[in-house]
Design an enzyme around this catalytic site. Structure first.
Site, PDB file in Angstrom:
ATOM      1  N   GLU A 271       0.815  -1.214   0.000  1.00 45.38           N
ATOM      2  CA  GLU A 271       0.000   0.000   0.000  1.00 45.38           C
ATOM      3  C   GLU A 271       0.848   1.263   0.000  1.00 45.38           C
ATOM      4  O   GLU A 271       0.839   2.019   0.963  1.00 45.38           O
ATOM      5  CB  GLU A 271      -0.868   0.036   1.256  1.00 45.38           C
ATOM      6  CG  GLU A 271      -1.674  -1.206   1.470  1.00 45.38           C
ATOM      7  CD  GLU A 271      -2.307  -1.245   2.848  1.00 45.38           C
ATOM      8  OE1 GLU A 271      -3.417  -1.781   2.950  1.00 45.38           O
ATOM      9  OE2 GLU A 271      -1.703  -0.750   3.824  1.00 45.38           O
TER      10      GLU A 271
ATOM     11  N   GLY B 166       1.783   4.993  -0.508  1.00 39.61           N
ATOM     12  CA  GLY B 166       1.057   6.262  -0.659  1.00 39.61           C
ATOM     13  C   GLY B 166       2.043   7.339  -1.066  1.00 39.61           C
ATOM     14  O   GLY B 166       2.132   7.746  -2.224  1.00 39.61           O
TER      15      GLY B 166
ATOM     16  N   ARG C 127       3.562  20.021   7.375  1.00 40.40           N
ATOM     17  CA  ARG C 127       4.486  18.964   7.785  1.00 40.40           C
ATOM     18  C   ARG C 127       5.729  19.466   8.531  1.00 40.40           C
ATOM     19  O   ARG C 127       6.266  18.756   9.364  1.00 40.40           O
ATOM     20  CB  ARG C 127       4.890  18.089   6.583  1.00 40.40           C
ATOM     21  CG  ARG C 127       3.698  17.278   6.047  1.00 40.40           C
ATOM     22  CD  ARG C 127       4.086  16.256   4.988  1.00 40.40           C
ATOM     23  NE  ARG C 127       4.862  15.169   5.534  1.00 40.40           N
ATOM     24  CZ  ARG C 127       6.165  15.013   5.366  1.00 40.40           C
ATOM     25  NH1 ARG C 127       6.843  15.863   4.617  1.00 40.40           N
ATOM     26  NH2 ARG C 127       6.793  14.003   5.914  1.00 40.40           N
TER      27      ARG C 127
ATOM     28  N   TYR D 299       6.051  17.900  12.274  1.00 45.59           N
ATOM     29  CA  TYR D 299       7.178  17.069  12.677  1.00 45.59           C
ATOM     30  C   TYR D 299       8.515  17.460  12.056  1.00 45.59           C
ATOM     31  O   TYR D 299       9.372  16.614  11.841  1.00 45.59           O
ATOM     32  CB  TYR D 299       6.898  15.558  12.512  1.00 45.59           C
ATOM     33  CG  TYR D 299       5.971  15.130  11.406  1.00 45.59           C
ATOM     34  CD1 TYR D 299       4.719  14.607  11.716  1.00 45.59           C
ATOM     35  CD2 TYR D 299       6.331  15.204  10.069  1.00 45.59           C
ATOM     36  CE1 TYR D 299       3.858  14.174  10.725  1.00 45.59           C
ATOM     37  CE2 TYR D 299       5.480  14.772   9.077  1.00 45.59           C
ATOM     38  CZ  TYR D 299       4.232  14.261   9.408  1.00 45.59           C
ATOM     39  OH  TYR D 299       3.376  13.842   8.425  1.00 45.59           O
TER      40      TYR D 299
ATOM     41  N   CYS E 163      -1.234  32.702  11.487  1.00 47.97           N
ATOM     42  CA  CYS E 163      -0.992  33.300  12.797  1.00 47.97           C
ATOM     43  C   CYS E 163      -0.563  32.284  13.839  1.00 47.97           C
ATOM     44  O   CYS E 163      -1.293  32.005  14.794  1.00 47.97           O
ATOM     45  CB  CYS E 163      -2.229  34.062  13.236  1.00 47.97           C
ATOM     46  SG  CYS E 163      -2.567  35.405  12.109  1.00 47.97           S
TER      47      CYS E 163
HETATM   48  C1  LIG Z   1      -0.424   5.687   5.719  1.00 51.11           C
HETATM   49  C2  LIG Z   1      -0.604   4.274   5.385  1.00 51.11           C
HETATM   50  C3  LIG Z   1      -0.067   3.769   4.198  1.00 51.11           C
HETATM   51  C4  LIG Z   1       0.793   4.588   3.279  1.00 51.11           C
HETATM   52  O1  LIG Z   1       1.979   4.991   3.852  1.00 51.11           O
HETATM   53  P1  LIG Z   1       3.065   5.761   2.953  1.00 51.11           P
HETATM   54  O2  LIG Z   1       4.160   6.059   3.890  1.00 51.11           O
HETATM   55  O3  LIG Z   1       2.386   6.978   2.451  1.00 51.11           O
HETATM   56  O4  LIG Z   1       3.461   4.837   1.864  1.00 51.11           O
HETATM   57  C5  LIG Z   1      -0.323   2.451   3.885  1.00 51.11           C
HETATM   58  N1  LIG Z   1      -1.062   1.660   4.692  1.00 51.11           N
HETATM   59  C6  LIG Z   1      -1.594   2.116   5.841  1.00 51.11           C
HETATM   60  C7  LIG Z   1      -2.406   1.218   6.667  1.00 51.11           C
HETATM   61  C8  LIG Z   1      -1.387   3.434   6.218  1.00 51.11           C
HETATM   62  O5  LIG Z   1      -1.903   3.871   7.365  1.00 51.11           O
END
Ligand SMILES: *Cc1c(COP(=O)(O)O)cnc(C)c1O
Length: 433
Positions: free
Chosen positions: A291, A293, A331, A335, A362
């Site tokens: 997964e 992102g 961001r 952090y 602000c």
């Molecule tokens: C945030 C998240 C991702 C994606 O993480 P990336 O660092 O953006 O690749 C994938 N799976 C789950 C369950 C997440 O919470």
């Protein structure tokens, strides 16, 4: 020469992204402005699919973790690349469905899905739920019973792997709000429970050990632990889980210090581990999912601002203020995330010193970066922050009633507006009196 291969210097000496002149786009659409390179996103999707195909065959699906950047258009792009998608809210699910994303390739995540979200997702026949806890398991079973369906699920497991990343974005250890732990037996218990529920179809296990992970090792370590867990489930309950999801978190380059593994290396590593463990424990090769992102969209995006005041405080620092800030990129404030910045009108100009780039909101903490090397900057200059394709637009807010910037997608030099700039009228649209 740039951190992303989307970026070049064109014949005008300007910064270009995906072949489009950043200065012209800023003139055309105004600032602040997000720009993303569609071709870069597509190339990254293909890198994932090709690596998995080569290392593991056809028994996989890559889900784009759409919290990184969710909009109708991105769902269309990643659908056309053969990806599935993860959603973590009814809003993301709604957006994906409205974009025509196939429900059968949508997975629903999150540690506290509401009853309404669960019902909405079940009614739309999404592919599966990644169940976080026993409360949710029962809520899902009851809702599925009421609707006369069976919910396909996997469980979010905390494998106890150290992801070598920032505390805020580390999720695989026992002290995390996400999922059930292995070491205290929680994961075992919830699987036992799921196998007794008639409206639940248990298919697999899932882990996501964190984000911005540069090494391949934590992923293959997680794969090893998860395969061992699947083997012990088979031994204990005589039930062989068919799916293993290893989550996202593949690292990318924000600055030159960042040195992530290639997609291929990471994929090769964990698929080798899965194959080896399957053989060792006599398991069938599971259907594999990941997964990503951030790594799908981050390097495809930049943000363009206009510089306003430049405040030199002798002996202290110089504040360069831009027309956006934590409302379009929280961001650094959240952090301390570091970014590279440059002036798109003269991208090859040498830095003349280090400045603090401040937003227009602000909060004293509303900064985009400190000790940022930049050439001499004067009011009216454009300033570009690189690598803002992930967790920027999706984290944007209307604090101070600042309208969210638009998103322009470029592809081989052509640009199109995929999200328009919010207006003042949009800001009061929900104010009833
Ligand atoms: C945030 C998240 C991702 C994606 O993480 P990336 O660092 O953006 O690749 C994938 N799976 C789950 C369950 C997440 O919470």
């Amino acid at each position: 020469m740039f951190i992303s291969d989307s970026l070049t210097i064109n014949n005008n000496g300007h910064l270009a992204i995906g072949g489009a002149d950043v200065v012209s786009l800023a003139e055309k659409y105004g600032t602040p402005l997000y720009i993303m390179d569609e071709d870069k996103i597509r190339r990254t999707c293909r890198e994932y699919n090709n690596a998995l195909k080569e290392c593991y065959g056809d028994n996989f699906l890559v889900f784009y973790a759409s919290k990184a950047f969710s909009s109708k258009y991105i769902y269309k792009v990643i659908d056309s690349e053969g990806f599935g998608t993860d959603v973590v809210s009814g809003g993301e699910l709604y957006t994906a469905l409205k974009a025509g994303f196939p429900a059968g390739k949508i997975a629903f995540h999150g540690n506290n899905k509401t009853p309404a979200e669960i019902e909405f997702a079940l009614k739309n026949n999404i592919r599966d739920f990644v169940v976080d806890n026993v409360f949710e398991l029962h809520l899902l079973d009851e809702t599925a019973k009421k609707l006369g369906v069976r919910a396909k699920i996997s469980f979010r497991i905390k494998p106890g792997v150290d992801a070598h990343t920032h505390d805020f974005i580390k999720t695989g250890q026992i002290d995390s709000k996400f999922g059930v732990a292995l070491e205290n037996g929680e994961a075992f218990d919830i699987i036992k429970e799921a196998l007794t529920l008639s409206n639940i179809e248990l298919c697999g296990v899932h882990c996501h050990i964190g984000s911005q992970i540069f090494d391949a090792e934590p992923f293959s370590h997680a794969a090893e632990i998860m395969m061992q867990f699947m083997a012990s489930i088979k031994n204990e309950f005589g039930y062989e889980l068919s799916e293993l999801n290893l989550g996202g978190g593949f690292g990318i380059r924000y600055t030159e210090k960042d040195d992530p593994n290639s997609i291929y290396e990471s994929v090769k590593n964990f698929t080798d581990t899965v194959k080896c463990e399957a053989q060792k424990h006599g398991l069938k090769l599971p259907f594999i999912s990941i997964e990503p992102g951030r790594s799908v969209v981050a390097e495809s995006g930049i943000t363009v601002y206009t510089v306003g005041s430049v405040k030199n405080i002798p002996g202290v620092r110089t504040y360069v203020s831009v027309d956006g800030g934590m409302t379009d990129n929280p961001r650094y404030a959240l952090y301390g995330a570091e970014y590279m910045m440059l002036l798109p009108e003269r991208p090859s100009a040498k830095p003349s010193g280090k400045v603090t780039v401040a937003g227009r909101n602000c909060e004293s903490g509303d900064l985009l970066g400190e000790d940022v090397p930049l050439p001499e900057v004067t009011p009216g200059d454009l300033l570009t922050v690189l690598t803002t394709g992930a967790y920027n637009y999706s984290m944007a807010s209307n604090y101070n009633r600042v309208p969210r910037p638009p998103v322009v997608m470029v592809n081989h030099g052509e640009d199109k507006l995929i999200i328009k700039r919010e207006t003042y009228e949009d800001l009061i649209a929900n104010d009833l009196m």
